[in-house]
Design a protein around this motif. Structure first.
Motif, short mmCIF file in Angstrom:
data_model
loop_
_atom_site.label_atom_id
_atom_site.label_comp_id
_atom_site.label_asym_id
_atom_site.label_seq_id
_atom_site.Cartn_x
_atom_site.Cartn_y
_atom_site.Cartn_z
N UNK A 15 0.75 -1.11 0.09
CA UNK A 15 -0.02 -0.15 0.10
C UNK A 15 1.03 1.27 0.03
N UNK A 16 1.32 1.92 -1.10
CA UNK A 16 2.23 2.74 -1.23
C UNK A 16 1.69 4.24 -0.85
N UNK A 17 1.05 4.26 0.31
CA UNK A 17 0.52 5.68 0.84
C UNK A 17 1.29 6.04 2.09
N UNK A 18 1.50 7.18 2.27
CA UNK A 18 2.10 7.99 3.47
C UNK A 18 1.25 7.79 4.73
N UNK A 19 -0.09 7.52 4.61
CA UNK A 19 -0.84 7.37 5.74
C UNK A 19 -0.47 6.07 6.31
N UNK A 20 -0.64 5.15 5.38
CA UNK A 20 -0.27 3.86 5.76
C UNK A 20 0.73 3.72 6.42
N UNK A 21 2.05 3.99 5.96
CA UNK A 21 3.26 4.08 6.38
C UNK A 21 3.59 4.50 7.66
N UNK A 22 3.05 5.59 7.67
CA UNK A 22 3.19 6.39 9.01
C UNK A 22 2.38 6.21 10.04
N UNK A 23 1.12 5.74 9.90
CA UNK A 23 0.06 5.34 10.76
C UNK A 23 -0.57 4.21 11.15
N UNK A 24 -0.09 3.26 9.97
CA UNK A 24 -0.76 1.88 9.93
C UNK A 24 -2.21 1.93 9.17
#
Length: 264
Positions: free
Chosen positions: A152-161
């Protein structure tokens, strides 16, 4: 008869209709084009990854002025052109499975003995060997999947899960301040790494006005905190074959950018 640059752009976009939707205009308008209009060149380049020199060699070929008659110091210098091309190529590969014409373009990449040059050579070799249908299947497994892809290449996913979290809200606030609007045809959240790279490419090629300090801030706030981890995950993904050297190009280029901006 359509010029080669327009034909390549249509193929890279996935057809006349897809190109029109990506540009936010009606399909009949694009259907009547014989060449990419001068005022649309940068937008088509950003959307398709086909370089402006291929789209309109009469405007952007060696020794030519830009569409507004720009010459000399007003033209993008070679470094900015290279930065824009790199960002837009990666953006295109992250947002769409590459077309046969784009794979052919990538297979023509050359490189030197620098880490980025060697990464380009490896990517060119992978593109030369790749079968377009196999790469489409690989892209589906990595980024779409049944239910969801491996990554999932999204900032939200990588930074918050989670998706659609505060990193996306902060990004949207900044895009509003910069006057960058979401394309109607785009259904991905704006914190998709491909979209973030499109924006950085737009900064570099002048599509979106931003000085180097603004570009540095955007990179530091919205990309650097998580993109290296994403490229590590992409390189290690079970389904990744062609996308392994894509990950290496992305990781290496991002390191060059961060070093240039003194962020590392």
């Amino acid at each position: 008869m359509r010029e080669d640059g327009l034909r390549l752009a249509i193929e890279a976009a996935g057809g006349v209709g897809a190109l029109a939707r990506g540009l936010g205009i009606k399909q009949p308008s694009v259907s009547t084009w014989q060449r990419v209009p001068a005022e649309r060149v940068l937008a088509v380049e950003a959307l398709t990854g086909v370089r402006r020199e291929r789209l309109r060699p009469d405007l952007y070929g060696e020794g030519r002025a830009g569409p507004r008659g720009m010459t000399g110091s007003d033209e993008l210098d070679e470094i900015e052109r290279a930065r824009a091309s790199e960002y837009l190529l990666l953006a295109n590969l992250l947002r769409n499975a590459p077309s046969a014409s784009l794979l052919e373009e990538i297979a023509g990449l050359t490189g030197d003995a620098t880490p980025l040059g060697m990464a380009h050579i490896a990517l060119a070799e992978a593109a030369a060997k790749a079968d377009v249908s196999d790469v489409e299947s690989e892209y589906f497994a990595l980024f779409i999947g049944i239910g969801r892809g491996e990554l999932l290449p999204y900032a939200s996913y990588y930074l918050t899960g989670f998706l659609h979290e505060r990193p996306l809200a902060r990004l949207r606030e900044e895009l509003q301040r910069l006057g960058i609007e979401r394309a109607e045809s785009n259904f991905d959240p704006e914190d998709h790494l491909g979209i973030l790279f499109e924006i950085m490419g737009g900064f570099a090629n002048g599509t979106f006005p931003a000085d180097l300090e603004q570009q540095k801030g955007f990179l530091e706030r919205h990309i650097r905190p998580w993109a290296f981890r994403f490229f590590d995950d992409l390189a290690a993904a079970k389904s990744a074959r062609f996308y392994k050297p894509v990950a290496e190009v992305g990781r290496t280029f991002l390191s060059v950018e961060c070093e240039a901006f003194a962020l590392e």
